[in-house]
Write an enzyme that holds these catalytic residues in place. Sequence first.
Site, PDB file in Angstrom:
ATOM      1  N   GLN A  33       0.821  -1.205   0.000  1.00 36.15           N
ATOM      2  CA  GLN A  33       0.000   0.000   0.000  1.00 36.15           C
ATOM      3  C   GLN A  33       0.859   1.260   0.000  1.00 36.15           C
ATOM      4  OE1 GLN A  33      -3.654  -1.317   2.870  1.00 36.15           O
ATOM      5  NE2 GLN A  33      -1.619  -1.598   3.684  1.00 36.15           N
ATOM      6  N   HIS A  64     -14.506   3.199  15.920  1.00 41.78           N
ATOM      7  CA  HIS A  64     -13.985   2.075  16.692  1.00 41.78           C
ATOM      8  C   HIS A  64     -14.905   1.681  17.846  1.00 41.78           C
ATOM      9  CE1 HIS A  64     -10.259   3.526  14.626  1.00 41.78           C
ATOM     10  NE2 HIS A  64     -10.252   2.246  14.341  1.00 41.78           N
ATOM     11  N   ASP A  88      -3.789   0.070  12.996  1.00 46.35           N
ATOM     12  CA  ASP A  88      -3.552   1.303  13.753  1.00 46.35           C
ATOM     13  C   ASP A  88      -3.728   1.093  15.250  1.00 46.35           C
ATOM     14  OD1 ASP A  88      -6.394   1.761  14.438  1.00 46.35           O
ATOM     15  OD2 ASP A  88      -6.637   2.280  12.328  1.00 46.35           O
ATOM     16  N   GLU A 108      -3.063  -8.845  10.460  1.00 49.77           N
ATOM     17  CA  GLU A 108      -2.753  -7.677   9.619  1.00 49.77           C
ATOM     18  C   GLU A 108      -1.831  -8.129   8.495  1.00 49.77           C
ATOM     19  OE1 GLU A 108      -2.473  -4.601   7.663  1.00 49.77           O
ATOM     20  OE2 GLU A 108      -3.569  -4.137   9.527  1.00 49.77           O
ATOM     21  N   GLY A 141      -5.849 -12.038   5.537  1.00 48.61           N
ATOM     22  CA  GLY A 141      -7.037 -12.365   6.317  1.00 48.61           C
ATOM     23  C   GLY A 141      -7.800 -13.564   5.789  1.00 48.61           C
ATOM     24  N   ASP A 158     -11.960  -5.037  10.164  1.00 46.01           N
ATOM     25  CA  ASP A 158     -11.628  -3.613  10.039  1.00 46.01           C
ATOM     26  C   ASP A 158     -10.929  -3.416   8.699  1.00 46.01           C
ATOM     27  OD1 ASP A 158     -11.139  -0.957  10.508  1.00 46.01           O
ATOM     28  OD2 ASP A 158      -9.573  -1.289  12.003  1.00 46.01           O
ATOM     29  N   THR A 160     -10.250  -2.169   4.657  1.00 45.72           N
ATOM     30  CA  THR A 160     -10.293  -0.967   3.842  1.00 45.72           C
ATOM     31  C   THR A 160     -11.418  -1.126   2.829  1.00 45.72           C
ATOM     32  OG1 THR A 160      -8.680  -1.904   2.301  1.00 45.72           O
ATOM     33  CG2 THR A 160      -7.814  -0.609   4.131  1.00 45.72           C
TER      34      THR A 160
END
Length: 288
Positions: A33, A64, A88, A108, A141, A158, A160
């Site tokens: 990314q 959140h 994050d 992640e 994932g 979570d 994008t």
Amino acid sequence: MAEKKQWHETLHDQFGQYFAVDNVLYHEKTDHQDLIIFENAAFGRVMALDGVVQTTERDEFIYHEMMTHVPLLAHGHAKHVLIIGGGDGAMLREVTRHKNVESITMVEIDAGVVSFCRQYLPNHNAGSYDDPRFKLVIDDGVNFVNQTNQTFDVIISDCTDPIGPGESLFTSAFYEGCKRCLNPGGIFVAQNGVCFLQQEEAIDSHRKLSHYFSDVGFYQAAIPTYYGGIMTFAWATDNDALRHLSTEIIQARFLASGLKCRYYNPAVHTAAFALPQYLQDALASQPS
């Protein structure tokens, strides 16, 4: 006085939003990314991936809190939680506030996201990476949910937007894998875009999730920097009672949890499942 630089979001072609850039703190293209963090006087530190705002210091708490406390309090006794994405650390921060949770696994895909967020967005994780219940897995994932031997009570995706690396987290293969490693009566939630502008995302997710779960729906929250209106969250479970719990039941669980929130409360929890008519009509018009 020199004019400040502007950063323009590129999610939409014909309209969008921009931020004045006071200072660029980090900008690097990783293997996966294009990541940037900059400071803005109105919203504090802003993180964007591939030209799309992901989070800001000023309003991240809304997103959140709603993605965490809605499923966890609806479930009522979740012990094992899986977070897909969330590098994050803010989703992790909110999950760690639930003292009855025994293990938190975060998957992640990009280790770079975690490392630079720990440095540049410390308020997001607020030390939660050091929680002894937490385990970080660097993996795709889809691969994780289809290969793991672990099972979970709540899964929070979570993700994008469904472009680039995040696209795989909107596929049937991902949803099937989540169903596979979700305990009976468990809950899956995922961000599903701003439904007024990204309605097809919600329709597509609803259709795919309905193949694996008996109760599929959405709930919503208004998050200012997710341009275009109300943010929609997918909800999927095989226990249809959980989406319809009374405010009184949620209130009792909320008080017992000891949570102190800035956006979430039991009345907001209940109201979040009330969807605008245009979304209800769009979902109802889809073939079963």
